[in-house]
Write a protein that holds these residues in place. Structure first.
Motif, PDB file in Angstrom:
ATOM      1  N   LYS A  55       0.782  -1.272   0.036  1.00 46.26           N
ATOM      2  CA  LYS A  55       0.121  -0.149   0.212  1.00 46.26           C
ATOM      3  C   LYS A  55       0.939   1.184  -0.129  1.00 46.26           C
ATOM      4  CE  LYS A  55      -3.625   2.513   2.663  1.00 46.26           C
ATOM      5  NZ  LYS A  55      -4.608   2.185   3.896  1.00 46.26           N
ATOM      6  N   ALA A  56       1.904   1.072   0.595  1.00 48.92           N
ATOM      7  CA  ALA A  56       2.816   2.319   1.015  1.00 48.92           C
ATOM      8  C   ALA A  56       3.461   2.692  -0.274  1.00 48.92           C
ATOM      9  CB  ALA A  56       3.820   2.364   1.935  1.00 48.92           C
ATOM     10  N   LEU A  57       4.101   1.461  -0.906  1.00 47.56           N
ATOM     11  CA  LEU A  57       4.592   1.730  -2.518  1.00 47.56           C
ATOM     12  C   LEU A  57       3.754   2.286  -3.609  1.00 47.56           C
ATOM     13  CD1 LEU A  57       6.339  -1.592  -2.114  1.00 47.56           C
ATOM     14  CD2 LEU A  57       7.751   0.443  -2.459  1.00 47.56           C
ATOM     15  N   ARG A  58       2.495   1.690  -3.537  1.00 45.43           N
ATOM     16  CA  ARG A  58       1.451   2.574  -4.491  1.00 45.43           C
ATOM     17  C   ARG A  58       1.108   3.697  -4.246  1.00 45.43           C
ATOM     18  NH1 ARG A  58      -1.864  -2.804  -6.262  1.00 45.43           N
ATOM     19  NH2 ARG A  58      -3.466  -1.256  -6.924  1.00 45.43           N
ATOM     20  N   ALA A  59       1.078   4.200  -3.058  1.00 45.45           N
ATOM     21  CA  ALA A  59       0.929   5.517  -2.549  1.00 45.45           C
ATOM     22  C   ALA A  59       1.898   6.320  -2.973  1.00 45.45           C
ATOM     23  CB  ALA A  59       0.406   5.713  -1.299  1.00 45.45           C
ATOM     24  N   HIS A  60       3.260   5.973  -3.035  1.00 48.08           N
ATOM     25  CA  HIS A  60       4.339   6.752  -3.482  1.00 48.08           C
ATOM     26  C   HIS A  60       4.757   6.830  -4.858  1.00 48.08           C
ATOM     27  CE1 HIS A  60       8.234   8.511  -2.501  1.00 48.08           C
ATOM     28  NE2 HIS A  60       8.655   8.138  -3.544  1.00 48.08           N
ATOM     29  N   TYR A  61       4.596   5.817  -5.555  1.00 48.81           N
ATOM     30  CA  TYR A  61       4.853   5.767  -6.948  1.00 48.81           C
ATOM     31  C   TYR A  61       3.781   6.127  -7.943  1.00 48.81           C
ATOM     32  CZ  TYR A  61       9.433   4.178  -5.213  1.00 48.81           C
ATOM     33  OH  TYR A  61      10.706   3.837  -4.913  1.00 48.81           O
ATOM     34  N   LEU A  62       2.424   5.539  -7.571  1.00 46.86           N
ATOM     35  CA  LEU A  62       1.575   5.866  -8.357  1.00 46.86           C
ATOM     36  C   LEU A  62       0.628   7.249  -8.187  1.00 46.86           C
ATOM     37  CD1 LEU A  62      -0.261   2.494  -8.240  1.00 46.86           C
ATOM     38  CD2 LEU A  62       1.737   3.199  -9.639  1.00 46.86           C
ATOM     39  N   THR A  63       0.403   7.943  -9.401  1.00 51.31           N
ATOM     40  CA  THR A  63      -0.459   9.050  -9.190  1.00 51.31           C
ATOM     41  C   THR A  63      -1.979   8.675  -8.588  1.00 51.31           C
ATOM     42  OG1 THR A  63      -1.655   8.954 -11.447  1.00 51.31           O
ATOM     43  CG2 THR A  63       0.564   9.988 -11.140  1.00 51.31           C
ATOM     44  N   PRO A  64      -2.488   9.400  -7.681  1.00 54.71           N
ATOM     45  CA  PRO A  64      -4.070   9.180  -7.197  1.00 54.71           C
ATOM     46  C   PRO A  64      -4.876   8.480  -8.219  1.00 54.71           C
ATOM     47  CG  PRO A  64      -3.007  11.162  -6.176  1.00 54.71           C
ATOM     48  CD  PRO A  64      -2.118  10.831  -7.328  1.00 54.71           C
ATOM     49  N   VAL A  65      -4.927   9.329  -9.532  1.00 52.08           N
ATOM     50  CA  VAL A  65      -5.774   9.149 -10.349  1.00 52.08           C
ATOM     51  C   VAL A  65      -5.392   7.725 -11.207  1.00 52.08           C
ATOM     52  CG1 VAL A  65      -6.637   9.609 -12.663  1.00 52.08           C
ATOM     53  CG2 VAL A  65      -6.364  11.357 -11.358  1.00 52.08           C
ATOM     54  N   PHE A  66      -4.235   7.132 -11.193  1.00 55.19           N
ATOM     55  CA  PHE A  66      -4.064   5.971 -11.931  1.00 55.19           C
ATOM     56  C   PHE A  66      -4.113   4.709 -10.764  1.00 55.19           C
ATOM     57  CE2 PHE A  66      -0.932   2.698 -12.961  1.00 55.19           C
ATOM     58  CZ  PHE A  66      -1.469   1.979 -13.999  1.00 55.19           C
ATOM     59  N   ALA A  67      -3.864   5.265  -9.435  1.00 53.75           N
ATOM     60  CA  ALA A  67      -4.007   4.178  -8.348  1.00 53.75           C
ATOM     61  C   ALA A  67      -5.728   3.820  -8.287  1.00 53.75           C
ATOM     62  CB  ALA A  67      -3.812   4.708  -7.012  1.00 53.75           C
ATOM     63  N   LYS A  68      -6.415   4.795  -8.670  1.00 47.64           N
ATOM     64  CA  LYS A  68      -8.033   4.619  -8.480  1.00 47.64           C
ATOM     65  C   LYS A  68      -8.386   3.336  -9.737  1.00 47.64           C
ATOM     66  CE  LYS A  68      -9.457   8.538  -6.207  1.00 47.64           C
ATOM     67  NZ  LYS A  68     -10.541   9.582  -6.151  1.00 47.64           N
ATOM     68  N   GLN A  69      -7.886   3.960 -11.094  1.00 56.26           N
ATOM     69  CA  GLN A  69      -8.038   3.156 -12.104  1.00 56.26           C
ATOM     70  C   GLN A  69      -7.334   1.847 -11.836  1.00 56.26           C
ATOM     71  OE1 GLN A  69      -6.036   5.185 -15.235  1.00 56.26           O
ATOM     72  NE2 GLN A  69      -7.298   6.903 -15.180  1.00 56.26           N
ATOM     73  N   LEU A  70      -6.152   1.687 -11.196  1.00 53.66           N
ATOM     74  CA  LEU A  70      -5.674   0.278 -11.224  1.00 53.66           C
ATOM     75  C   LEU A  70      -6.429  -0.614 -10.319  1.00 53.66           C
ATOM     76  CD1 LEU A  70      -2.977  -0.904 -12.203  1.00 53.66           C
ATOM     77  CD2 LEU A  70      -1.900  -0.199 -10.205  1.00 53.66           C
ATOM     78  N   ALA A  71      -7.037   0.042  -9.108  1.00 56.19           N
ATOM     79  CA  ALA A  71      -8.005  -0.678  -8.286  1.00 56.19           C
ATOM     80  C   ALA A  71      -9.227  -1.166  -9.097  1.00 56.19           C
ATOM     81  CB  ALA A  71      -8.452   0.029  -7.177  1.00 56.19           C
ATOM     82  N   ALA A  72      -9.648  -0.348  -9.762  1.00 55.57           N
ATOM     83  CA  ALA A  72     -10.899  -0.715 -10.676  1.00 55.57           C
ATOM     84  C   ALA A  72     -10.591  -1.884 -11.555  1.00 55.57           C
ATOM     85  CB  ALA A  72     -11.548   0.383 -11.352  1.00 55.57           C
ATOM     86  N   TRP A  73      -9.200  -1.977 -11.974  1.00 60.89           N
ATOM     87  CA  TRP A  73      -8.943  -3.004 -13.093  1.00 60.89           C
ATOM     88  C   TRP A  73      -8.644  -4.193 -12.346  1.00 60.89           C
ATOM     89  CZ3 TRP A  73      -5.055  -6.530 -13.340  1.00 60.89           C
ATOM     90  CH2 TRP A  73      -4.701  -7.071 -14.466  1.00 60.89           C
ATOM     91  N   GLU A  74      -8.172  -4.319 -11.141  1.00 59.18           N
ATOM     92  CA  GLU A  74      -7.935  -5.383 -10.432  1.00 59.18           C
ATOM     93  C   GLU A  74      -9.193  -5.972  -9.856  1.00 59.18           C
ATOM     94  OE1 GLU A  74      -3.777  -4.222  -8.437  1.00 59.18           O
ATOM     95  OE2 GLU A  74      -5.497  -3.505  -7.526  1.00 59.18           O
TER      96      GLU A  74
END
Length: 304
Positions: free
Chosen positions: A218-237
């Motif tokens: 979770k910490a790695l995703r929060a640091h390296y991914l933009t917030p917008v892409f993090a949401k897109q990635l969660a939807a994809w998963e």
């Protein structure tokens, strides 16, 4: 990074997972099983002399320490300010509890960061094999440009399962890269290094000997991914039932991160399987935000 032997591995769960679980799918694209036969791991990881490239091997102690130091430096050198959440998660994952306490006491006494043995961050770093299979040598180079260059050499001691049990300064420089010495080098702020730091630490979090480390992931995703892409990635998963960073349901045994076609695209190759399992390779393109360098997209590709 120079690449050679990687026989020194910690116990892991990767060998128990069939390579057939790999999913090679793109954001917004329906799930499909990767069908192509992979070239041998060494051949797939080769890059041209002009292309900057970093390789990692799941469970290899040099890779593991490089993952830790690379991601830790990224957390400390974040343009928006030090990322305390990621630094804390990295220390909790890679350091044994006993050594973490010793390090905190050292920092209180010396007024410096105990992992880096400094008050600032290095411009370059190299992680190399040490005198035995459970010691790794870390060289941190500070300065450069108009500033004088200084190098701090450290010996990092590991437990095969629990992680780092000691960090001490040494006057011995790492052995020069050769066919007999495995080595990983990183450059602070460089795109290839940062993506390699992210993927390396992310694989470590997913394949921890005692089970996946959700806090570090979770910490790695929060640091390296933009917030917008993090949401897109969660939807994809949620739609595809696989990890969106790895584009798979399991973890790779080997990966290569290299320069892409543009300065804001990085190529990532994952190799799954090996041993008695069939080998499968997937190719990803990681797109970066021009200013911050954060990841804005990950897509699969058949082009290398």
């Amino acid at each position: 990074m120079s690449r050679n032997t990687h026989a020194r591995r910690r116990p892991g769960r990767r060998s128990a997972v069939a390579a057939g679980l790999v999913l090679a799918v793109g954001l917004g694209v329906s799930t499909q099983v990767a069908a192509q036969a992979a070239a041998p791991a060494k051949a797939s990881a080769k890059a041209s002399a002009a292309s900057r490239s970093i390789n990692g091997f799941n469970g290899d102690v040099v890779t593991q320490v490089a993952d830790f130091y690379g991601a830790y430096i990224d957390a400390k050198d974040d343009p928006a300010g030090p990322d305390g959440a990621l630094s804390k998660a990295l220390r909790a994952h890679y350091l044994t509890p006993a050594f973490a306490k010793q390090l905190a006491a050292w920092e209180k006494k010396n007024g410096a960061d105990g992992v880096l043995r400094a008050q600032n961050v290095p411009a370059r770093w190299t992680v190399s094999e040490g005198g035995n299979g459970l010691e790794v040598v870390v060289a941190l180079t500070y300065g450069g440009g108009e500033s004088p260059t200084t190098t701090t050499n450290l010996v990092v001691k590991l437990d095969p399962v629990d992680g780092i049990t000691g960090i001490r300064s040494t006057n011995t420089a790492p052995a020069k890269a050769s066919a007999a010495v495995r080595s990983v080098s990183g450059r602070t702020g460089e795109s290839v290094t940062q993506v390699a730091d992210f993927y390396g630490a992310y694989v470590d979090a997913k394949d921890a000997p005692r089970g996946p480390d959700a806090a570090l992931s979770k910490a790695l995703r929060a640091h390296y991914l933009t917030p917008v892409f993090a949401k897109q990635l969660a939807a994809w998963e949620k739609k595809n039932g696989a990890d969106g960073v790895l584009r798979a349901q399991n973890v790779p045994v080997e990966w290569t991160v290299s320069e892409g076609r543009t300065s804001r695209e990085i190529d990532v190759t994952h190799t799954f399987g090996g041993g008695e399992a069939p080998t499968v390779t997937t190719h990803l393109v990681v797109k970066l935000e021009p200013v911050s360098g954060d990841i804005t997209a990950i897509r699969t590709t058949t082009t290398r």
